[in-house]
Structure formats: structure tokens, C-alpha cells
Design a protein around this motif. Structure first.
Motif, PDB file in Angstrom:
ATOM      1  N   PRO C  11      -0.772  -3.380   6.866  1.00  0.00           N
ATOM      2  CA  PRO C  11      -2.163  -3.964   6.809  1.00  0.00           C
ATOM      3  C   PRO C  11      -3.294  -3.453   6.309  1.00  0.00           C
ATOM      4  CG  PRO C  11      -1.782  -3.205   9.038  1.00  0.00           C
ATOM      5  CD  PRO C  11      -0.375  -3.147   8.105  1.00  0.00           C
ATOM      6  N   TYR C  12      -4.216  -3.862   5.590  1.00  0.00           N
ATOM      7  CA  TYR C  12      -5.456  -3.411   5.193  1.00  0.00           C
ATOM      8  C   TYR C  12      -5.319  -2.495   3.973  1.00  0.00           C
ATOM      9  CZ  TYR C  12      -6.287  -4.079   9.964  1.00  0.00           C
ATOM     10  OH  TYR C  12      -6.325  -4.868  11.543  1.00  0.00           O
ATOM     11  N   GLN C  13      -4.240  -1.831   3.603  1.00  0.00           N
ATOM     12  CA  GLN C  13      -4.202  -1.105   2.544  1.00  0.00           C
ATOM     13  C   GLN C  13      -3.822  -2.037   1.253  1.00  0.00           C
ATOM     14  OE1 GLN C  13      -3.591   2.327   2.181  1.00  0.00           O
ATOM     15  NE2 GLN C  13      -3.188   2.485   0.195  1.00  0.00           N
ATOM     16  N   HIS C  14      -3.187  -3.077   1.529  1.00  0.00           N
ATOM     17  CA  HIS C  14      -3.001  -3.933   0.414  1.00  0.00           C
ATOM     18  C   HIS C  14      -3.533  -5.445   0.957  1.00  0.00           C
ATOM     19  CE1 HIS C  14      -0.541  -6.249  -2.667  1.00  0.00           C
ATOM     20  NE2 HIS C  14      -0.735  -5.206  -3.284  1.00  0.00           N
ATOM     21  N   GLN C  15      -3.602  -6.473   0.099  1.00  0.00           N
ATOM     22  CA  GLN C  15      -3.936  -7.768   0.550  1.00  0.00           C
ATOM     23  C   GLN C  15      -2.569  -8.613   0.878  1.00  0.00           C
ATOM     24  OE1 GLN C  15      -6.015 -10.074  -2.404  1.00  0.00           O
ATOM     25  NE2 GLN C  15      -6.059 -11.703  -0.986  1.00  0.00           N
ATOM     26  N   ALA C  16      -1.436  -8.106   0.750  1.00  0.00           N
ATOM     27  CA  ALA C  16      -0.165  -8.822   1.060  1.00  0.00           C
ATOM     28  C   ALA C  16      -0.066  -9.389   2.471  1.00  0.00           C
ATOM     29  CB  ALA C  16       0.896  -7.899   0.758  1.00  0.00           C
ATOM     30  N   ALA C  17      -0.370  -8.659   3.387  1.00  0.00           N
ATOM     31  CA  ALA C  17      -0.426  -9.164   4.802  1.00  0.00           C
ATOM     32  C   ALA C  17      -1.225 -10.100   5.016  1.00  0.00           C
ATOM     33  CB  ALA C  17      -0.520  -7.959   5.742  1.00  0.00           C
ATOM     34  N   ASP C  18      -2.422 -10.118   4.406  1.00  0.00           N
ATOM     35  CA  ASP C  18      -3.450 -11.242   4.507  1.00  0.00           C
ATOM     36  C   ASP C  18      -3.126 -12.533   3.844  1.00  0.00           C
ATOM     37  OD1 ASP C  18      -5.937 -10.104   5.596  1.00  0.00           O
ATOM     38  OD2 ASP C  18      -5.695  -8.661   4.170  1.00  0.00           O
ATOM     39  N   THR C  19      -2.581 -12.304   2.571  1.00  0.00           N
ATOM     40  CA  THR C  19      -2.028 -13.388   1.940  1.00  0.00           C
ATOM     41  C   THR C  19      -0.857 -14.003   2.825  1.00  0.00           C
ATOM     42  OG1 THR C  19      -2.655 -12.293  -0.122  1.00  0.00           O
ATOM     43  CG2 THR C  19      -1.153 -14.250  -0.454  1.00  0.00           C
ATOM     44  N   ALA C  20      -0.195 -13.405   3.570  1.00  0.00           N
ATOM     45  CA  ALA C  20       0.989 -13.703   4.142  1.00  0.00           C
ATOM     46  C   ALA C  20       0.656 -14.495   5.112  1.00  0.00           C
ATOM     47  CB  ALA C  20       2.176 -12.685   4.494  1.00  0.00           C
ATOM     48  N   ILE C  21      -0.426 -14.018   5.815  1.00  0.00           N
ATOM     49  CA  ILE C  21      -1.035 -14.867   7.121  1.00  0.00           C
ATOM     50  C   ILE C  21      -1.584 -16.262   6.617  1.00  0.00           C
ATOM     51  CG2 ILE C  21      -3.014 -14.786   8.594  1.00  0.00           C
ATOM     52  CD1 ILE C  21      -2.393 -11.890   9.319  1.00  0.00           C
ATOM     53  N   GLN C  22      -2.522 -16.225   5.583  1.00  0.00           N
ATOM     54  CA  GLN C  22      -3.243 -17.390   5.128  1.00  0.00           C
ATOM     55  C   GLN C  22      -2.042 -18.455   4.716  1.00  0.00           C
ATOM     56  OE1 GLN C  22      -6.048 -17.876   5.543  1.00  0.00           O
ATOM     57  NE2 GLN C  22      -6.751 -15.904   6.112  1.00  0.00           N
ATOM     58  N   PHE C  23      -0.841 -17.803   3.998  1.00  0.00           N
ATOM     59  CA  PHE C  23       0.075 -18.886   3.334  1.00  0.00           C
ATOM     60  C   PHE C  23       0.813 -19.160   4.789  1.00  0.00           C
ATOM     61  CE2 PHE C  23       4.563 -19.887   2.657  1.00  0.00           C
ATOM     62  CZ  PHE C  23       4.409 -20.465   1.390  1.00  0.00           C
ATOM     63  N   THR C  24       1.105 -18.576   5.963  1.00  0.00           N
ATOM     64  CA  THR C  24       1.946 -18.953   7.237  1.00  0.00           C
ATOM     65  C   THR C  24       0.964 -20.117   7.701  1.00  0.00           C
ATOM     66  OG1 THR C  24       3.051 -16.900   7.148  1.00  0.00           O
ATOM     67  CG2 THR C  24       2.850 -18.160   9.106  1.00  0.00           C
ATOM     68  N   ARG C  49       0.228  -2.204  18.047  1.00  0.00           N
ATOM     69  CA  ARG C  49      -0.931  -2.561  18.642  1.00  0.00           C
ATOM     70  C   ARG C  49      -1.944  -1.594  18.730  1.00  0.00           C
ATOM     71  NH1 ARG C  49       2.840  -1.772  23.307  1.00  0.00           N
ATOM     72  NH2 ARG C  49       1.909   0.097  24.320  1.00  0.00           N
ATOM     73  N   PHE C  50      -1.700  -0.277  18.173  1.00  0.00           N
ATOM     74  CA  PHE C  50      -2.687   0.638  18.310  1.00  0.00           C
ATOM     75  C   PHE C  50      -3.937   0.858  17.198  1.00  0.00           C
ATOM     76  CE2 PHE C  50       0.142   4.068  20.805  1.00  0.00           C
ATOM     77  CZ  PHE C  50       0.133   3.140  21.974  1.00  0.00           C
ATOM     78  N   GLY C  51      -3.809  -0.215  16.242  1.00  0.00           N
ATOM     79  CA  GLY C  51      -4.718  -0.284  15.306  1.00  0.00           C
ATOM     80  C   GLY C  51      -5.985  -0.859  15.754  1.00  0.00           C
ATOM     81  N   VAL C  52      -7.193  -0.107  15.541  1.00  0.00           N
ATOM     82  CA  VAL C  52      -8.548  -0.386  16.070  1.00  0.00           C
ATOM     83  C   VAL C  52      -9.589  -0.550  14.815  1.00  0.00           C
ATOM     84  CG1 VAL C  52     -10.404  -0.047  17.633  1.00  0.00           C
ATOM     85  CG2 VAL C  52      -7.977   0.903  18.058  1.00  0.00           C
ATOM     86  N   PRO C  53      -9.589  -1.926  13.868  1.00  0.00           N
ATOM     87  CA  PRO C  53     -10.298  -1.800  12.825  1.00  0.00           C
ATOM     88  C   PRO C  53     -11.798  -1.990  13.317  1.00  0.00           C
ATOM     89  CG  PRO C  53      -9.005  -3.785  13.244  1.00  0.00           C
ATOM     90  CD  PRO C  53      -8.506  -2.778  14.298  1.00  0.00           C
ATOM     91  N   PRO C  54     -12.761  -1.750  12.472  1.00  0.00           N
ATOM     92  CA  PRO C  54     -14.218  -2.114  13.036  1.00  0.00           C
ATOM     93  C   PRO C  54     -14.362  -3.380  13.459  1.00  0.00           C
ATOM     94  CG  PRO C  54     -13.947  -0.870  10.716  1.00  0.00           C
ATOM     95  CD  PRO C  54     -12.481  -1.369  11.115  1.00  0.00           C
ATOM     96  N   GLN C  55     -15.290  -3.504  14.371  1.00  0.00           N
ATOM     97  CA  GLN C  55     -15.589  -4.862  14.951  1.00  0.00           C
ATOM     98  C   GLN C  55     -15.878  -6.077  13.929  1.00  0.00           C
ATOM     99  OE1 GLN C  55     -18.191  -5.075  18.134  1.00  0.00           O
ATOM    100  NE2 GLN C  55     -16.383  -4.662  19.480  1.00  0.00           N
ATOM    101  N   ASP C  56     -16.447  -5.616  12.668  1.00  0.00           N
ATOM    102  CA  ASP C  56     -16.735  -6.722  11.626  1.00  0.00           C
ATOM    103  C   ASP C  56     -15.730  -6.911  10.878  1.00  0.00           C
ATOM    104  OD1 ASP C  56     -16.764  -4.327  10.467  1.00  0.00           O
ATOM    105  OD2 ASP C  56     -18.884  -4.783   9.388  1.00  0.00           O
ATOM    106  N   ASP C  57     -14.441  -6.404  10.900  1.00  0.00           N
ATOM    107  CA  ASP C  57     -13.565  -6.631  10.266  1.00  0.00           C
ATOM    108  C   ASP C  57     -12.343  -7.347  10.925  1.00  0.00           C
ATOM    109  OD1 ASP C  57     -11.657  -6.513   7.924  1.00  0.00           O
ATOM    110  OD2 ASP C  57     -11.147  -4.249   8.102  1.00  0.00           O
ATOM    111  N   ARG C  58     -11.381  -8.050  10.085  1.00  0.00           N
ATOM    112  CA  ARG C  58     -10.349  -8.821  10.870  1.00  0.00           C
ATOM    113  C   ARG C  58      -9.204  -8.130  11.525  1.00  0.00           C
ATOM    114  NH1 ARG C  58      -9.251  -6.364   6.118  1.00  0.00           N
ATOM    115  NH2 ARG C  58      -7.576  -7.004   5.250  1.00  0.00           N
ATOM    116  N   ASN C  59      -8.669  -8.308  12.512  1.00  0.00           N
ATOM    117  CA  ASN C  59      -7.568  -7.596  13.027  1.00  0.00           C
ATOM    118  C   ASN C  59      -6.160  -8.303  12.600  1.00  0.00           C
ATOM    119  OD1 ASN C  59      -5.445  -6.604  14.781  1.00  0.00           O
ATOM    120  ND2 ASN C  59      -7.091  -5.484  16.294  1.00  0.00           N
ATOM    121  N   ILE C  60      -5.439  -7.593  11.705  1.00  0.00           N
ATOM    122  CA  ILE C  60      -4.409  -8.367  11.217  1.00  0.00           C
ATOM    123  C   ILE C  60      -3.286  -8.567  12.301  1.00  0.00           C
ATOM    124  CG2 ILE C  60      -2.671  -8.090   9.330  1.00  0.00           C
ATOM    125  CD1 ILE C  60      -4.609  -7.189   7.243  1.00  0.00           C
TER     126      ILE C  60
END
Lengths: 131, 102, 130
Positions: C11-24, C49-60
Motif C-alpha cells: 500500500p501507499y508506495q504504488h497505486q496498485a492496491a488502491d486501483t485493486a480496491i476500487q475495482f473490487t 494492522r500496524f500501519g498508521v497513515p496520517p488521519q487525512d489519508d486513507r487507510n488501505i
């Protein structure tokens, strides 16, 4: 009568799987982990084809010696694929030629095919895995 | 039956689009996503590549990726159709396999 | 139609996970069945489950977990790739003698056979990566 080891085999038809290798080894992990999928997949007795094109042809170049970079040389594994009944290895002629390579530079016997044949071969597949 | 190809790399930086175009047989479709969408914009030095592809292929671009990158109002190469994620899903089901040119 | 998804990037490094979520999400909204989402290469990092992205970002990872809950999705993290990268469930942590696990709710760790099975049993397999 079915053999005991066939009990947990998957139901469903044999499908045509192609593993598309387009990336060079070592710079990234894709080539190695792609090969790991192929080794596992062999147990499923599907119709497996490996395609090497673009920088993927560098995966099977002879003479790899990784000692000084501290990474495992996995190129010998390609020679073991035959023992897993993975025998359809196709390399694109144009990708070899544009990199100054020939089939003699490769660690494993392959079938060298033209880009057009590669395109047709891709169209014949049912599942295409690219990494 | 024909294949759906996806390309997610900028054509200015990487060769994935070239490789895709050289292997896409007539009648297969191409969907530009993520950084691949820049190939769909008209008036660039790479636009010619897509222009010569639209005769042999249906070419699609993912609208949400265009908009995200500020390219939503830019002129696309003639013949390219914009789809949303639902349209992406439809393409995956209409064509009988998908190849991602990563 | 029965679809499966392969996610090859974290997640975050590349858009692939985001695209996969939107597609799903779009596929589920259209009434398609998602047989499995398989995470490979750095894609296994979607499952911590240990990822803590900033509050204004999505949590993939939380997006995946929510989708899994709502639609009973099968989110499978490749065990070989996960071991390399330190993604562990309770069993694996115990087996490897590690002092904790980090797999997120809704994900499970299993073998590459699950990917091949998805390829055999799904009508389409869609790959998202770099």
C-alpha cells in the motif's frame, strides 16, 4: 480407481496458464518470486507456458555469478523446471536480438519464437500471470 | 477470443506501452490506467503511438486516473473512450482474459 | 461472473492496491463474485494492522478489512512472501519464534496454491502491480 495422492486435487478443467517474464533479475524480486510461483504451480498439473520477453530474457542468461552482490543465484533453477514437467519455455527473438543475445547465451533450452508468434501464443492462454 | 490489455506506466518513462502495442493482436482492447493515462492525451510526442493503435484496437482510459492527474479536461486522442471503475469491470468480463503489462 | 484479484505491490508506495480496491468495489456493486484477493510480492504489506497513515489519508488495510467484513471476501496473503517481509499471524509467529503477530482482521496467510486455485476456478484473474 483414484490413487490416494489424488484425493486433494482440485476439481475443474486443466487451464492454459502463462507466466509472463518481462523483468531483469536481482534489481527487483519479481523474477525470483515469479519462479517460485511456477514451481508451486507445477503440482497443479495445469498447461503451463513460460514466456520470456523484454528484460525477462536476462533472467535466463548464462554465467550469472551473484557472489559479490550477496544475493542467491537462482538461474540454475530454470534448468530444473523440466523435472517439474514445466517444459514450454518460449523466448522472443526480437527481445534477444535487441539485447545482442542469441539462444546460445541462455542457461536452458528454449524455443525462440517471433514477436508475432508470441502475440498469438498469448492470445491462446486462459490465465495470464505477470509479476 | 480477444484479450484486454492494461498499461499502467507513463509512456515517457517506461516501455510497457510499446511492448503492449507490439503484442496486442488485432481486435484486442487496451485500457490505460494509473500513470498509463498520459498516453491517451493528444498533442504529446507519444500521441502518434495511440493514434496508430485505435484503428486495430478499442482503446480505453480510466477517467478517475485522468481526473486525479489534472488531465480530465485535456483533449484525448480521437477514438479513445473514457471508462470509470464500473466500466473497467465490464471490460474485464467482456474480454475473455486480461494481461497487465506491468 | 467469478473474479479473482492479484495484488503485487504494497500500500501507499504504488497505486496498485488502491486501483485493486476500487475495482473490487465496482465489481461487487455490479453483482460479480470476488472469489479471492491474493497478495504477493510486497503486496503482502497490505495485510499488516500496524500501519498508521496520517488521519487525512486513507487507510488501505482498513479498507480491505471493511470490504472483507461486508462481502465475506477471502483475502489471502502469500506465506512465502509474508515470511520474507515479516507479516505474521499468531500461528506463524509461534512457529517462527517471533514475539508478536501483525496480520490485520479479515486477512489470512496461506500458500501460493491458493493463487493457482483462484486462476483455475475463477472466470477472470486480474493482476494489479508495478
Amino acid at each position: 480407481m483414484s490413487e490416494p495422492w489424488e484425493d486433494d486435487e482440485l476439481e475443474g478443467p486443466v487451464r492454459k496458464f502463462m507466466y509472463v517474464n518481462r523483468k531483469a533479475p536481482y534489481g527487483t524480486i519479481y523474477a525470483l518470486e515469479s519462479l517460485e510461483v511456477v514451481l508451486i504451480a507445477a503440482a497443479f498439473e495445469q498447461d503451463v507456458t513460460l514466456a520470456f520477453l523484454d528484460d525477462g530474457v536476462y533472467q535466463i542468461v548464462k554465467g550469472q555469478d551473484t557472489e559479490e552482490i550477496g544475493v542467491k543465484n537462482f538461474s540454475p533453477i530454470y534448468r530444473a523446471l523440466e523435472g517439474y514437467d514445466v517444459e514450454k519455455l518460449f523466448v522472443e527473438k526480437e527481445s534477444l536480438e535487441s539485447r545482442g543475445l542469441t539462444a546460445d547465451d541462455l542457461v536452458v533450452p528454449v524455443e525462440v519464437i517471433s514477436r508475432e508468434q508470441m502475440a498469438d501464443l498469448m492470445e491462446e492462454q486462459e490465465v495470464i500471470l505477470s509479476f | 477470443m480477444a484479450m484486454l490489455h492494461t498499461v499502467n506506466k507513463s509512456p515517457f518513462e517506461r516501455r510497457s506501452l510499446d511492448s503492449c502495442l507490439r503484442h496486442a493482436v488485432k481486435g484486442s482492447a487496451i485500457l490505460l490506467i494509473e500513470d498509463g493515462i498520459y498516453a491517451a492525451i493528444d498533442g504529446t510526442v507519444v500521441a502518434e503511438k495511440i493514434k496508430s493503435a485505435v484503428g486495430d484496437h478499442k482503446v480505453y482510459v480510466l477517467g478517475p486516473d485522468l481526473k486525479a492527474r489534472g488531465m480530465g479536461d485535456h483533449k484525448l486522442v480521437d477514438g479513445i473512450e473514457t471508462v470509470d471503475y464500473a466500466g473497467f469491470v465490464d471490460l474485464v468480463t467482456e474480454y475473455d482474459k486480461v494481461q497487465s503489462w506491468l | 461472473m467469478k473474479l479473482s484479484i492479484l495484488v503485487n505491490e504494497g500500500p501507499y508506495q504504488h497505486q496498485a492496491a488502491d486501483t485493486a480496491i476500487q475495482f473490487t468495489k465496482a465489481a461487487l456493486e455490479k453483482g460479480h463474485e470476488i472469489m479471492r484477493v491474493f497478495f504477493y510480492h510486497d503486496g503482502v504489506n497490505n495485510g499488516t494492522r500496524f500501519g498508521v497513515p496520517p488521519q487525512d489519508d486513507r487507510n488501505i488495510t482498513e479498507q480491505w478489512t471493511a470490504l472483507a467484513k461486508e462481502h465475506d471476501l477471502d483475502l489471502v496473503v502469500c506465506i512465502a512472501a509474508a515470511q520474507r517481509r515479516g507479516i505474521l499471524d499468531e500461528n506463524e509467529a509461534k512457529r517462527q519464534g517471533k514475539d508478536g503477530d501483525n496480520i490485520a482482521e479479515g486477512f489470512r496467510i496461506s500458500g501460493l496454491g491458493q493463487l493457482i486455485e483462484a486462476g483455475i476456478q475463477s472466470d477472470r484473474l486480474v493482476v494489479f502491480g508495478d
